[in-house]
Design a protein around this motif. Sequence first.
Motif, PDB file in Angstrom:
ATOM      1  N   TYR A 666       0.820  -1.206   0.000  1.00 21.38           N
ATOM      2  CA  TYR A 666       0.000   0.000   0.000  1.00 21.38           C
ATOM      3  C   TYR A 666       0.856   1.258   0.000  1.00 21.38           C
ATOM      4  N   LEU A 667       1.921   1.256   0.802  1.00 25.53           N
ATOM      5  CA  LEU A 667       2.757   2.447   0.915  1.00 25.53           C
ATOM      6  C   LEU A 667       3.814   2.525  -0.186  1.00 25.53           C
ATOM      7  N   GLY A 668       3.980   1.471  -0.959  1.00 27.92           N
ATOM      8  CA  GLY A 668       4.936   1.515  -2.059  1.00 27.92           C
ATOM      9  C   GLY A 668       6.372   1.372  -1.620  1.00 27.92           C
ATOM     10  N   HIS A 669       6.641   0.426  -0.692  1.00 27.46           N
ATOM     11  CA  HIS A 669       8.002   0.172  -0.246  1.00 27.46           C
ATOM     12  C   HIS A 669       8.635  -0.906  -1.112  1.00 27.46           C
ATOM     13  N   VAL A 670       9.964  -0.870  -1.184  1.00 30.78           N
ATOM     14  CA  VAL A 670      10.667  -1.831  -2.025  1.00 30.78           C
ATOM     15  C   VAL A 670      10.895  -3.156  -1.305  1.00 30.78           C
ATOM     16  N   SER A 671      10.755  -3.179   0.011  1.00 32.65           N
ATOM     17  CA  SER A 671      11.020  -4.412   0.753  1.00 32.65           C
ATOM     18  C   SER A 671      10.253  -4.387   2.059  1.00 32.65           C
ATOM     19  N   ASP A 672      10.131  -5.582   2.653  1.00 37.23           N
ATOM     20  CA  ASP A 672       9.501  -5.664   3.968  1.00 37.23           C
ATOM     21  C   ASP A 672      10.346  -4.961   5.033  1.00 37.23           C
ATOM     22  N   ARG A 673      11.636  -4.965   4.823  1.00 37.47           N
ATOM     23  CA  ARG A 673      12.501  -4.294   5.798  1.00 37.47           C
ATOM     24  C   ARG A 673      12.212  -2.797   5.853  1.00 37.47           C
ATOM     25  N   MET A 674      11.967  -2.198   4.692  1.00 35.05           N
ATOM     26  CA  MET A 674      11.615  -0.783   4.676  1.00 35.05           C
ATOM     27  C   MET A 674      10.254  -0.569   5.324  1.00 35.05           C
ATOM     28  N   ALA A 675       9.312  -1.481   5.083  1.00 38.64           N
ATOM     29  CA  ALA A 675       8.004  -1.361   5.719  1.00 38.64           C
ATOM     30  C   ALA A 675       8.132  -1.441   7.233  1.00 38.64           C
ATOM     31  N   GLU A 676       9.020  -2.313   7.712  1.00 40.08           N
ATOM     32  CA  GLU A 676       9.234  -2.417   9.154  1.00 40.08           C
ATOM     33  C   GLU A 676       9.764  -1.112   9.727  1.00 40.08           C
ATOM     34  N   HIS A 677      10.561  -0.383   8.932  1.00 44.80           N
ATOM     35  CA  HIS A 677      11.103   0.898   9.393  1.00 44.80           C
ATOM     36  C   HIS A 677       9.994   1.901   9.686  1.00 44.80           C
ATOM     37  N   TYR A 678       8.869   1.771   8.994  1.00 48.49           N
ATOM     38  CA  TYR A 678       7.764   2.711   9.160  1.00 48.49           C
ATOM     39  C   TYR A 678       6.769   2.256  10.223  1.00 48.49           C
ATOM     40  N   VAL A 679       6.876   1.021  10.681  1.00 48.47           N
ATOM     41  CA  VAL A 679       5.930   0.490  11.663  1.00 48.47           C
ATOM     42  C   VAL A 679       6.534   0.649  13.044  1.00 48.47           C
ATOM     43  N   HIS A 680       5.819   1.291  13.934  1.00 46.68           N
ATOM     44  CA  HIS A 680       6.285   1.536  15.293  1.00 46.68           C
ATOM     45  C   HIS A 680       5.406   0.750  16.253  1.00 46.68           C
ATOM     46  N   LEU A 681       6.004  -0.281  16.897  1.00 45.49           N
ATOM     47  CA  LEU A 681       5.244  -1.148  17.791  1.00 45.49           C
ATOM     48  C   LEU A 681       5.982  -1.289  19.108  1.00 45.49           C
ATOM     49  N   SER A 682       5.233  -1.398  20.164  1.00 42.64           N
ATOM     50  CA  SER A 682       5.795  -1.792  21.448  1.00 42.64           C
ATOM     51  C   SER A 682       5.891  -3.318  21.475  1.00 42.64           C
TER      52      SER A 682
END
Length: 874
Positions: A666-682
């Motif tokens: 959805y956000l147009g990231h090149v990898s799951d690692r980049m998507a993880e960079h945008y996800v903030h979880l406790s």
Amino acid sequence: MKRRDAFLLPLLATHQNQTRIGRDRLEILTALTSAPSFDPLFRDDIVQIPPGHQTYRWFCRVTDCQRATGLGDFCHAHREEWLAASKGGVSRSAFLSAAEPLGQTTEHDGNLACLICPGRPARAGQYRLCSYHLQKWRRTRAGQDTTPDFDGWAAEQSPAPGFGTCTVLVCPLLAESPLGLCQRHAHAYRRAGSPGGASIPRGSWREGRVAVSYVDRLQFRAWCDREIAVSMPAQLNLRGLRPLPRAEIQWGLFTHTQRSRPARWDVTALRMVVNACREQDATSIVDLDLACLTKTASGIAKEILHELRLVYFTPEEAREAGFLETRHFGISYEQRLGHISLTAISQRWLRDITWDYFAGLLRSPRCPNSAHTLDQIRRAMIELSAFIEADAPGGGHDPAVLMKEHADRFVADQRHRERHALPSLAMVRVDGKPSIVTTGTRSVVFNHTRRILRQAMDDGVTDAIGLAREFVIALPNAGSTAYQKRRRPFADEVARALADEHNLAEFTRFHDPDDEGARDIWEILVVTGRRLGEVIELRWNCIGRLNGLAMLWHDQTKVGNYDAAIRIPETLYDLIADRQRKTLSRFANEHGYTPTGKEREGLALFPTNYRSTDGTIALSRPWFYSRFRPWVDAMDIGHCVPHQARHTLATSLLRQGATLTHIRRYLGHVSDRMAEHYVHLSNTDLENVLQHVWVAGPGTAAPGELLAGDSSEALTKEQALAIAVDLARRSTPAEGGFCTFQPVVDGGACPWNLDCHNCDKFVLSGADLLYWRRKREQWRLLAEGAPDDATADYLHSYFEPTARAIDGLEKALAGLGLLDDALALDLRKPQDYFHRVWSTAFRAADLAAAGSEDEQSEYSDTRTTDNDPDQDIA
């Protein structure tokens, strides 16, 4: 750096004769301006700009109006009419259609020849007659009761001899009397006190030439040589300039029109550059003192200088002179001229290494997409040069004197300045204040100085110049603190302030009074989570419906994904549709008609007026930042940037049950690692997500079968509601997973003597991955230590169902983008069993039967965690 010499053209060291340099440059420009591709409009000393010219526009926008512009796009009379009409709600296009064109005024007085006498200037008025024939016409009218026919009278008149052009050296207008001055310079001569005492007898001079008397003829001629040219709205007078600056200005005028987005150059500002060259008697624009010019005129002179550098210097000569032009390598950057000055690097050997690195980078496939990287490299090398100049013997101009201790002191100095927020040794900001050394700038300096000098060492350059290897290898990487931490999502109170309707109205009212689209850009950012550049660059036809669904089409240029489409809410669809109407209205107001077809599709949704007359160029990111930052500061909610909206949306999506795979797409990231960079979880959030991934245990018929969290297709809302259970009441923790056998859950004894790992009522969760990986390694070690192959094969076959279950769990987690998080989670402790993150899960039997409407639940007391059908459960 705000230095005047940064805009000058340095002379070649091989050229010792200043006259020879000027002559060579004049020959080059003469050849270029004589080429067939050169616009003949700019070849003459008097550049007469036509009314329809878009780059050098001086004419009133009203069709066929012959008057020059005053303020804005209208002449003074039409401007007054437009201000009155706009207050009454009249659109610009309607005004342009209804406005009546006006004829010439005294602004053109002396610029037109008499209808009867081609050699004499016409006086102002409707008849266009010289002073002699105007007086005759007036006498003819006065002697008759009715107005005679003007055309018939003019046909009977005989032309009187002219007086030539104006005696003032730079004036191209016709002289109005035997004195040899045009009307305007005649007035100027009288205001100056008639130096030299030039005079003519009264009376009969209008009919022909008469003798002129002088008190001091040389003084009169000196005044004529000093006097400036008459300012004509449609005219740029290059007379009185030396040949080289005249050719340079002509070349600059032509090349500016060849740019893809030429800015509108005001003729008045151009005239200031010409007058400055004339007053300073400049031998070249290179010698021009830009301090005497206004900001607009100075900008014009700098762009002309930039175009001249491309003509005067080859890349090798530019290297010798201490600068680099990206256009020498075929590279152009948006909103940048492409000139990189390296003169601030005082050591010649370091400047050459830097230039060579720039050249190699611009020629390589990894050439930067923006000039930001080039600016960082330049800053790093200037910082190193400034420190060496102050610290090393002889200013470091001999590289052989530099040792490891000099590099160590440079590193220590940068870290000291970072720690105490001290200014840089050499860099200053645009406003002239010293640039403060920060973690980011320090890391940029370390990384680039190390990379450039190491490459020079690998290429053998440092050995050739005598630079010690110890100096190069002492320059460190930036380290773990190289860059700031990743941006956080908006806090709840900040998000509420940024979405408050009153604050949004203030955004437009105070920071975007012309409603160019700042609020709309911000709302699209928040709702869609797009990158700022993707929103600003939206085309006019960016929305549409596909099978009845509202869609947004955009270009994800950062990842090379063009014409991507995402679903958007109806409210956002309506907002963009309203912006489309505003864009078309602005275009119609500017051009007087509404675009259709292909022209409309090429429009930008948020067009800029800067260097864009056709509406195809979008607003810039600096433009949006200049509106957004004051708005945020006025609300006093702390520092925040637009990109945090993207982090906020990614985190919200995950907490609502979306997987990292869905977020990445959805956000147009090149990898799951980049998507993880945008996800903030406790940790709690992460455990909750991992609990949604279940596979069947080793005792089932299909070990490792995914029961929830399908990696290929997410469960539907109805399926998730059907299989969700209250894990705290319907299951009990077991070693490495959960037991769902109800007698045991209710407190009874296990009929299989707690043989959980071989029981079909036992399930695995994502939170148990590390436990099972360790179990697998344990069995592998046992098999490797077996006394014979038969025993090893037996151990492998015995553990094979469990291994398949572990492989299935890993596959499920990898498909959801959660494998790395699961490997980092090792928190399964007895005290966690009753924590809320373990209280919700799914039964293996229910999960296996998900999607089958005919299969009945084995247990009648299954309860969902939420009965709201609109609530997504992952």
